[in-house]
Design a protein around this motif. Sequence first.
Motif, mmCIF file in Angstrom:
data_model
loop_
_atom_site.group_PDB
_atom_site.id
_atom_site.type_symbol
_atom_site.label_atom_id
_atom_site.label_comp_id
_atom_site.label_asym_id
_atom_site.label_seq_id
_atom_site.Cartn_x
_atom_site.Cartn_y
_atom_site.Cartn_z
ATOM 1 N N ARG A 51 0.865 -1.138 0.200
ATOM 2 C CA ARG A 51 0.024 0.073 0.082
ATOM 3 C C ARG A 51 0.897 1.191 -0.174
ATOM 4 O O ARG A 51 0.611 2.174 -0.701
ATOM 5 N N GLY A 54 2.147 1.689 -3.369
ATOM 6 C CA GLY A 54 1.233 2.230 -4.318
ATOM 7 C C GLY A 54 0.849 3.548 -4.256
ATOM 8 O O GLY A 54 0.427 4.630 -5.164
ATOM 9 N N LEU A 120 -0.305 -1.644 -8.852
ATOM 10 C CA LEU A 120 0.015 -0.557 -8.065
ATOM 11 C C LEU A 120 0.502 0.540 -8.890
ATOM 12 O O LEU A 120 0.127 1.812 -8.769
ATOM 13 N N ILE A 140 -7.327 -4.305 -7.060
ATOM 14 C CA ILE A 140 -6.308 -4.236 -6.252
ATOM 15 C C ILE A 140 -6.849 -4.906 -4.844
ATOM 16 O O ILE A 140 -5.970 -5.708 -4.314
#
Length: 283
Positions: A51, A54, A120, A140
Amino acid sequence: MGKLKVYAELVKFEHTIFALPFALASVLLLYEKSPSLWQVFWIVVALVSARTAGMAFNRLIDEPYDRLNPRTKNWPLVRGEVSREEVKRLIVISLAVFVFASLMLNLLAVTLSPLVIFLLWFYPQAKRLTYYPHLVLGLIYFLIPVAVDVALNERVSLKAITLGVAMGSWVAGFDVLYALQDYEFDKSVGLKSIPVKFGIEKAIKIARAFHLVTFLSLTALGVLDDRLGFIYFLGLILIALFLIYEHSLIKPSDLSKINKAFFTVNGWISVAFFFVILFDVLI
């Protein structure tokens, strides 16, 4: 500490609350053998690092537009509190941690990690190519329970797919709502989104349809998993009420409560789902 605070603001670290409780709920739902603390630790590390990468991709790729957008002109990269080179280093380090965490889980997980990395990177590019970038973000999040299943069991089960559909449609729906606040800006600079293509009123209806899919998928999950019972279905009523409340905050003529709907309500949905699963599975 000051620099860490800037990095946390850069990647909106607090928004991890949207994904992490769902990932932990996936662990409770999908394990065949009781997961070890080792597995849970590396699942959390993989999620947080992916995360972070991303969001850093998002900030780096969107920087030219963020400089022009009144809503984003005070973000750390635009203000110069971090440089593009620092963001690139953050991406490299985050992806290295993600791949290493996948390796610590099993061979299948690390083999599939390039797919996650590609998505991502692709998500911030998608708004230049398609009116449906929200579906890329949804994909995702669809992969989170699928990845948990791979990490724990080295397989992809129907339960993981069903939970993935619920997560993907939930995120796609609130990403459509989030995009409403950039409707005029995106139109003016040629960026694409569902609100730009269909207008604000229809976009809100599409977000509602996504969240209906979320509720139906979670209901189907309760039917598929015979461990889930009364507490789970009672919890679904609570989640449905949260979703209804979220959409009651946003009207075509009044978008002033988008942040409350996006940050506060969706955070509560994720946390509520985790505790519903925790209590139902334990009890």
